[in-house]
Design a protein around this motif. Structure first.
Motif, PDB file in Angstrom:
ATOM      1  N   ALA A 206       0.822  -1.220   0.000  1.00  0.00           N
ATOM      2  CA  ALA A 206       0.000   0.000   0.000  1.00  0.00           C
ATOM      3  C   ALA A 206       0.845   1.255   0.000  1.00  0.00           C
ATOM      4  N   GLY A 207       2.080   1.160  -0.503  1.00  0.00           N
ATOM      5  CA  GLY A 207       2.925   2.345  -0.553  1.00  0.00           C
ATOM      6  C   GLY A 207       4.348   2.049  -0.108  1.00  0.00           C
ATOM      7  N   ARG A 208       5.146   3.080  -0.113  1.00  0.00           N
ATOM      8  CA  ARG A 208       6.578   2.989   0.161  1.00  0.00           C
ATOM      9  C   ARG A 208       6.862   2.404   1.552  1.00  0.00           C
ATOM     10  N   VAL A 209       7.862   1.537   1.634  1.00  0.00           N
ATOM     11  CA  VAL A 209       8.372   1.086   2.923  1.00  0.00           C
ATOM     12  C   VAL A 209       9.178   2.232   3.537  1.00  0.00           C
ATOM     13  N   ILE A 210       8.936   2.515   4.814  1.00  0.00           N
ATOM     14  CA  ILE A 210       9.614   3.616   5.504  1.00  0.00           C
ATOM     15  C   ILE A 210      10.601   3.058   6.525  1.00  0.00           C
ATOM     16  N   ILE A 211      11.829   3.576   6.470  1.00  0.00           N
ATOM     17  CA  ILE A 211      12.835   3.246   7.483  1.00  0.00           C
ATOM     18  C   ILE A 211      13.135   4.520   8.251  1.00  0.00           C
ATOM     19  N   ASP A 212      12.835   4.510   9.548  1.00  0.00           N
ATOM     20  CA  ASP A 212      13.003   5.697  10.382  1.00  0.00           C
ATOM     21  C   ASP A 212      13.431   5.264  11.777  1.00  0.00           C
ATOM     22  N   ASN A 213      14.507   5.872  12.266  1.00  0.00           N
ATOM     23  CA  ASN A 213      15.059   5.517  13.582  1.00  0.00           C
ATOM     24  C   ASN A 213      15.328   4.014  13.684  1.00  0.00           C
ATOM     25  N   ASN A 214      15.896   3.464  12.606  1.00  0.00           N
ATOM     26  CA  ASN A 214      16.264   2.051  12.535  1.00  0.00           C
ATOM     27  C   ASN A 214      15.077   1.100  12.629  1.00  0.00           C
ATOM     28  N   LYS A 215      13.889   1.604  12.377  1.00  0.00           N
ATOM     29  CA  LYS A 215      12.696   0.764  12.345  1.00  0.00           C
ATOM     30  C   LYS A 215      12.135   0.733  10.925  1.00  0.00           C
ATOM     31  N   ILE A 216      11.656  -0.434  10.525  1.00  0.00           N
ATOM     32  CA  ILE A 216      11.157  -0.632   9.168  1.00  0.00           C
ATOM     33  C   ILE A 216       9.638  -0.791   9.233  1.00  0.00           C
ATOM     34  N   TYR A 217       8.934   0.056   8.483  1.00  0.00           N
ATOM     35  CA  TYR A 217       7.475   0.014   8.474  1.00  0.00           C
ATOM     36  C   TYR A 217       6.977  -0.389   7.089  1.00  0.00           C
ATOM     37  N   ARG A 218       6.102  -1.377   7.090  1.00  0.00           N
ATOM     38  CA  ARG A 218       5.459  -1.834   5.852  1.00  0.00           C
ATOM     39  C   ARG A 218       3.974  -1.482   5.911  1.00  0.00           C
ATOM     40  N   PHE A 219       3.423  -1.064   4.777  1.00  0.00           N
ATOM     41  CA  PHE A 219       2.020  -0.682   4.711  1.00  0.00           C
ATOM     42  C   PHE A 219       1.312  -1.581   3.707  1.00  0.00           C
ATOM     43  N   THR A 220       0.132  -2.020   4.065  1.00  0.00           N
ATOM     44  CA  THR A 220      -0.556  -3.013   3.251  1.00  0.00           C
ATOM     45  C   THR A 220      -2.028  -2.665   3.072  1.00  0.00           C
ATOM     46  N   GLN A 221      -2.533  -2.977   1.897  1.00  0.00           N
ATOM     47  CA  GLN A 221      -3.948  -2.791   1.627  1.00  0.00           C
ATOM     48  C   GLN A 221      -4.760  -3.909   2.286  1.00  0.00           C
ATOM     49  N   ASP A 222      -5.871  -3.529   2.843  1.00  0.00           N
ATOM     50  CA  ASP A 222      -6.846  -4.510   3.305  1.00  0.00           C
ATOM     51  C   ASP A 222      -7.957  -4.548   2.272  1.00  0.00           C
ATOM     52  N   CYS A 223      -7.987  -5.608   1.478  1.00  0.00           N
ATOM     53  CA  CYS A 223      -8.901  -5.696   0.337  1.00  0.00           C
ATOM     54  C   CYS A 223     -10.174  -6.473   0.650  1.00  0.00           C
ATOM     55  N   LYS A 224     -10.484  -6.656   1.900  1.00  0.00           N
ATOM     56  CA  LYS A 224     -11.723  -7.317   2.316  1.00  0.00           C
ATOM     57  C   LYS A 224     -12.523  -6.350   3.197  1.00  0.00           C
ATOM     58  N   PRO A 225     -13.826  -6.281   3.045  1.00  0.00           N
ATOM     59  CA  PRO A 225     -14.685  -7.082   2.165  1.00  0.00           C
ATOM     60  C   PRO A 225     -14.679  -6.637   0.708  1.00  0.00           C
ATOM     61  N   TYR A 226     -13.976  -5.530   0.391  1.00  0.00           N
ATOM     62  CA  TYR A 226     -13.866  -5.118  -1.002  1.00  0.00           C
ATOM     63  C   TYR A 226     -12.552  -4.374  -1.199  1.00  0.00           C
ATOM     64  N   TYR A 227     -12.115  -4.309  -2.445  1.00  0.00           N
ATOM     65  CA  TYR A 227     -10.861  -3.641  -2.796  1.00  0.00           C
ATOM     66  C   TYR A 227     -10.922  -2.160  -2.410  1.00  0.00           C
ATOM     67  N   GLY A 228      -9.842  -1.666  -1.772  1.00  0.00           N
ATOM     68  CA  GLY A 228      -9.785  -0.259  -1.421  1.00  0.00           C
ATOM     69  C   GLY A 228     -10.438   0.075  -0.094  1.00  0.00           C
ATOM     70  N   LYS A 229     -10.568  -0.907   0.793  1.00  0.00           N
ATOM     71  CA  LYS A 229     -11.269  -0.691   2.053  1.00  0.00           C
ATOM     72  C   LYS A 229     -10.440   0.142   3.027  1.00  0.00           C
ATOM     73  N   GLN A 230      -9.180  -0.293   3.334  1.00  0.00           N
ATOM     74  CA  GLN A 230      -8.391   0.400   4.348  1.00  0.00           C
ATOM     75  C   GLN A 230      -6.923   0.002   4.251  1.00  0.00           C
ATOM     76  N   VAL A 231      -6.074   0.683   5.051  1.00  0.00           N
ATOM     77  CA  VAL A 231      -4.625   0.457   5.054  1.00  0.00           C
ATOM     78  C   VAL A 231      -4.186   0.060   6.451  1.00  0.00           C
ATOM     79  N   ARG A 232      -3.377  -0.987   6.533  1.00  0.00           N
ATOM     80  CA  ARG A 232      -2.815  -1.453   7.790  1.00  0.00           C
ATOM     81  C   ARG A 232      -1.303  -1.199   7.803  1.00  0.00           C
ATOM     82  N   SER A 233      -0.737  -1.004   8.994  1.00  0.00           N
ATOM     83  CA  SER A 233       0.705  -0.814   9.136  1.00  0.00           C
ATOM     84  C   SER A 233       1.321  -1.979   9.897  1.00  0.00           C
TER      85      SER A 233
END
Length: 337
Positions: A206-233
């Motif tokens: 769901a977008g760029r991976v962020i590295i900040d203060n030696n921590k790596i954050y991944r963002f992902t689409q939640d495509c249930k119950p339909y595409y484009g519902k929300q974003v999780r970190s």
């Protein structure tokens, strides 16, 4: 002629983009007040008829902000990569389409490395992950390397511990991980890949991976119950050639559920550009479903297309056959003006 076609309806997602200043977003949702009005809408696109704009990615160069994003061209029914610019990160001016192919493009992941700009858009329709390099930034791009083969979606590249890493999703809900010593390859599939299988809630990037203060954050689409519902970190706790561990943090973006709001029905993308200290410029997208008359939408999608295309559409709808010829021509005129 089947008159039911005149009443047929279709629900379409209308995507728009918002850019704003904030602290890094990874653990909680931003204040709803930030999302008052979108920064870029389909109507802002001036060189092609745009169905929507989505998948924004930011970069900064020579005192100016650049925003790359998908433009769904109504005429070609393909995604193309558009560009907007800003002097302050608040007021954005659409420029033009900067990259298009014979196949669908989206998710224009733009980044700088060793004073060169690169882009890895989604090109799953071509069954390749293609690395582009700026020939004349930001307007001209050329293919630099094919870094993976397969129907991969939303490729997301980042650098960590002197290696390049790449997440890619798949249409069946898997998340794969690759790594490489060099950006152009050779890219090697991680020994634990796919690191997520058959899970549409947390697999699609769901977008760029962020590295900040030696921590790596991944963002992902939640495509249930339909595409484009929300974003999780997620926070990645372990990343080596043979290991991968992550844990979910929170849902950070979702729809407002407010009537007529541009992001009423969901959000599915976030990009974050560090400006200085704790200040970040952030780009997100959101959508609302809107019901259209199918025939009107279809005719508008080929408005100003070659006459042969319009005739083909009308013929398929039996509108070029007597006694419907004049009716079909009149309807086309009325619906497209």
């Amino acid at each position: 002629m089947n008159l039911r076609i005149l009443k047929k309806e279709i629900d379409l997602a209308e995507w728009s983009i918002k850019v704003f200043n904030s602290n890094l977003i990874y653990s909680k949702k931003p204040d709803d007040k930030i999302f008052n009005d979108p920064s870029i809408k389909a109507e802002d696109v001036t060189d092609v008829p745009a169905e929507f704009v989505a998948d924004p990615f930011l970069t900064f160069y020579k005192s100016r902000f650049y925003l790359f994003f998908e433009v769904l061209n109504m005429r070609s029914e393909l995604g193309e990569i558009g560009l907007a610019t800003s002097e302050d990160g608040e007021k954005w001016t659409y420029q033009k389409i900067v990259l298009k192919e014979r196949y669908h493009l989206s998710y224009p992941h733009v980044f700088e490395f060793e004073d060169q700009f690169y882009m890895v858009p989604e090109s799953s329709e071509a069954k390749e992950v293609i690395l582009y390099k700026a020939k004349n930034f930001p307007y001209e791009w050329e293919k630099y390397s094919v870094i993976a083969n397969g129907k991969y979606i939303d490729p997301t590249i980042f650098q960590y511990n002197s290696k390049w890493w790449m997440f890619v999703g798949t249409p069946n809900g898997d998340l794969h991980l690759f790594y490489s010593e060099k950006i152009e390859g050779k890219w090697i599939k991680h020994s634990l890949s796919p690191i997520i299988k058959d899970n549409y809630n947390i697999s699609r990037p769901a977008g760029r991976v962020i590295i900040d203060n030696n921590k790596i954050y991944r963002f992902t689409q939640d495509c249930k119950p339909y595409y484009g519902k929300q974003v999780r970190s997620f926070i990645i706790n372990k990343l080596t050639e043979n290991e991968y561990q992550e844990e979910e943090i929170n849902i950070i973006l979702n729809g407002s559920d407010k009537n007529n709001d541009w992001r009423r029905d969901g959000m599915h993308h976030i990009d974050q550009l560090k400006i200085n200290g704790n200040e970040w410029l952030i780009a997100v997208d959101g959508h609302k479903f809107k019901t259209h008359n199918y025939l009107k939408w279809k005719i508008k999608s080929i408005y100003r297309a070659p006459v042969a295309n319009i005739n083909r559409l009308l013929n398929n709808l039996n509108l070029l056959r007597e006694p419907y010829l004049n009716f079909g021509i009149l309807m086309l005129h009325q619906l497209t003006y």
